[in-house]
Scaffold this motif. Structure first.
Motif, PDB file in Angstrom:
ATOM      1  N   ILE A 107      27.401 -17.068  20.272  1.00 61.21           N
ATOM      2  CA  ILE A 107      27.237 -15.408  19.950  1.00 61.21           C
ATOM      3  C   ILE A 107      27.512 -14.927  21.343  1.00 61.21           C
ATOM      4  O   ILE A 107      26.801 -15.199  22.351  1.00 61.21           O
ATOM      5  CB  ILE A 107      25.875 -15.404  19.555  1.00 61.21           C
ATOM      6  CG1 ILE A 107      25.579 -15.868  18.124  1.00 61.21           C
ATOM      7  CG2 ILE A 107      25.724 -13.812  19.494  1.00 61.21           C
ATOM      8  CD1 ILE A 107      24.418 -15.743  17.419  1.00 61.21           C
ATOM      9  N   PRO A 108      28.731 -14.024  21.520  1.00 58.96           N
ATOM     10  CA  PRO A 108      28.991 -13.353  22.705  1.00 58.96           C
ATOM     11  C   PRO A 108      28.044 -12.480  23.242  1.00 58.96           C
ATOM     12  O   PRO A 108      27.004 -11.885  22.391  1.00 58.96           O
ATOM     13  CB  PRO A 108      30.598 -12.929  22.341  1.00 58.96           C
ATOM     14  CG  PRO A 108      30.117 -12.557  20.918  1.00 58.96           C
ATOM     15  CD  PRO A 108      29.445 -13.724  20.140  1.00 58.96           C
ATOM     16  N   ASP A 109      27.876 -12.172  24.490  1.00 54.05           N
ATOM     17  CA  ASP A 109      27.234 -11.106  24.854  1.00 54.05           C
ATOM     18  C   ASP A 109      27.560  -9.703  24.246  1.00 54.05           C
ATOM     19  O   ASP A 109      28.861  -9.429  23.566  1.00 54.05           O
ATOM     20  CB  ASP A 109      27.565 -10.912  26.298  1.00 54.05           C
ATOM     21  CG  ASP A 109      26.679  -9.818  27.001  1.00 54.05           C
ATOM     22  OD1 ASP A 109      25.543  -9.596  26.791  1.00 54.05           O
ATOM     23  OD2 ASP A 109      27.092  -9.321  28.216  1.00 54.05           O
ATOM     24  N   PHE A 122      20.861 -10.422  18.026  1.00 54.85           N
ATOM     25  CA  PHE A 122      21.154 -11.790  18.436  1.00 54.85           C
ATOM     26  C   PHE A 122      21.477 -11.709  20.130  1.00 54.85           C
ATOM     27  O   PHE A 122      22.028 -10.866  20.715  1.00 54.85           O
ATOM     28  CB  PHE A 122      22.642 -12.255  17.770  1.00 54.85           C
ATOM     29  CG  PHE A 122      22.475 -12.442  16.362  1.00 54.85           C
ATOM     30  CD1 PHE A 122      21.650 -13.428  15.728  1.00 54.85           C
ATOM     31  CD2 PHE A 122      22.822 -11.302  15.611  1.00 54.85           C
ATOM     32  CE1 PHE A 122      21.463 -13.722  14.411  1.00 54.85           C
ATOM     33  CE2 PHE A 122      22.825 -11.503  14.271  1.00 54.85           C
ATOM     34  CZ  PHE A 122      22.157 -12.609  13.589  1.00 54.85           C
ATOM     35  N   LEU A 123      20.755 -12.614  20.803  1.00 61.90           N
ATOM     36  CA  LEU A 123      21.090 -13.015  22.366  1.00 61.90           C
ATOM     37  C   LEU A 123      22.479 -13.964  22.550  1.00 61.90           C
ATOM     38  O   LEU A 123      22.685 -14.748  21.709  1.00 61.90           O
ATOM     39  CB  LEU A 123      19.809 -13.559  22.892  1.00 61.90           C
ATOM     40  CG  LEU A 123      18.572 -12.773  22.749  1.00 61.90           C
ATOM     41  CD1 LEU A 123      17.526 -13.502  23.333  1.00 61.90           C
ATOM     42  CD2 LEU A 123      18.893 -11.495  23.423  1.00 61.90           C
TER      43      LEU A 123
END
Length: 71
Positions: free
Chosen positions: A43-45, A52-53
């Motif tokens: 999961i991207p920044d 979501f982190l």
């Protein structure tokens, strides 16, 4: 809201409630698929606004977690 439960063959709880219950059940069944073993999703920044982190997560655990949150 009344939710009926039953066990599947792996002794996991299954919700029996319309389309939401079908989605929850499907996510739980998919999370048990052995083909997902050691599979991850990154999961991207910038996804914090969707809850979501950033990081790499186990797909099966994530699917089960999402099912639990939907329930």
């Amino acid at each position: 809201m009344h939710v009926a439960y039953k066990f599947n063959d792996d002794c996991e709880w299954l919700a029996d409630e319309g389309i939401k219950g079908k989605i929850v059940n499907t996510l739980r069944m998919l999370s048990l698929d052995n083909r997902l073993e050691n599979q991850t999703v990154f999961i991207p920044d910038g996804c914090e606004n969707m809850g979501f982190l950033e990081g790499s997560y186990d797909i099966a655990s994530m699917l089960h977690f999402i099912a639990d949150m939907m329930e």
